[in-house]
Design an enzyme around this catalytic site. Structure first.
Site: not given
Length: 188
Positions: A111-115, A135-137, A180
């Site tokens: 998401k652009s907020t984090y980017a 699983t997110l990195e 998973q």
């Protein structure tokens, strides 16, 4: 191959349990407080990360080796936020459980907020007939600590439906990450 719309996503979630739990609209506030949005968007679905994190640490001074991964390279963190040290990363998982149809390939983008804060979200494609929690990195590319919020939007899933069904799906070949449920470390 075509990208799928909000109408298709709602139908697939309702009829086939493609995303559980599922939010049919965009949630932008919880209890009157602004949050990073999640839920169905025009051509995708914004996922949330759970409150389980694995924070990378170099205290043990090991080599990061995908063929022989040292599980001591992570510290387990549970909470509403995760603070990622400068130039480091954390793993998390989605709140949502996915069941990808055989004719669909799913791509995840941050998401652009984090980017815009120097926090990069990386996820490999969800292949046809893959299922599980994703699983997110999160990579903190900044020289400052970075905060990730649990139970808020972190990434957007885009769904592409093929013109024909694949010959061999992820399930058919017995993919190692099938089903998973937690934050899953590398397997070989």
């Amino acid at each position: 191959m075509s990208i799928k719309s909000d109408k298709w996503i709602r139908r697939m979630a309702a009829e086939h349990g493609m995303i559980e739990p599922f939010e049919p609209g965009q949630v932008k506030r919880v209890n009157g407080e602004k949050i990073v949005s999640y839920g169905t968007s025009s051509y995708g679905y914004d996922v949330r990360c759970s409150s389980e994190f694995k924070l990378f640490t170099n205290l043990n001074h090991t080599i990061v080796d995908p063929k022989n991964f040292d599980t001591d390279s992570f510290v387990d963190v549970k909470g509403d936020v995760c603070i990622i040290p400068p130039n480091s990363f954390a793993l998390a998982r989605t709140v949502e459980y996915f069941r990808i149809p055989r004719s669909v390939l799913t791509i995840c983008l941050g998401k652009s907020t984090y980017a815009r804060c120097g926090i990069i979200v990386n996820v490999t494609p969800l292949e046809p007939e893959w299922e599980g929690h994703v699983t997110l990195e999160f990579s903190n590319t900044t020289p400052l600590p970075a905060k990730i919020y649990a139970n808020e939007g972190v990434a957007q899933m885009l769904f592409f439906e093929a013109d024909e069904i694949c010959e061999t799906s992820y399930r058919d070949r017995g993919g190692k990450y099938q089903g998973q449920t937690g934050v899953t470390l590398p397997k070989i």
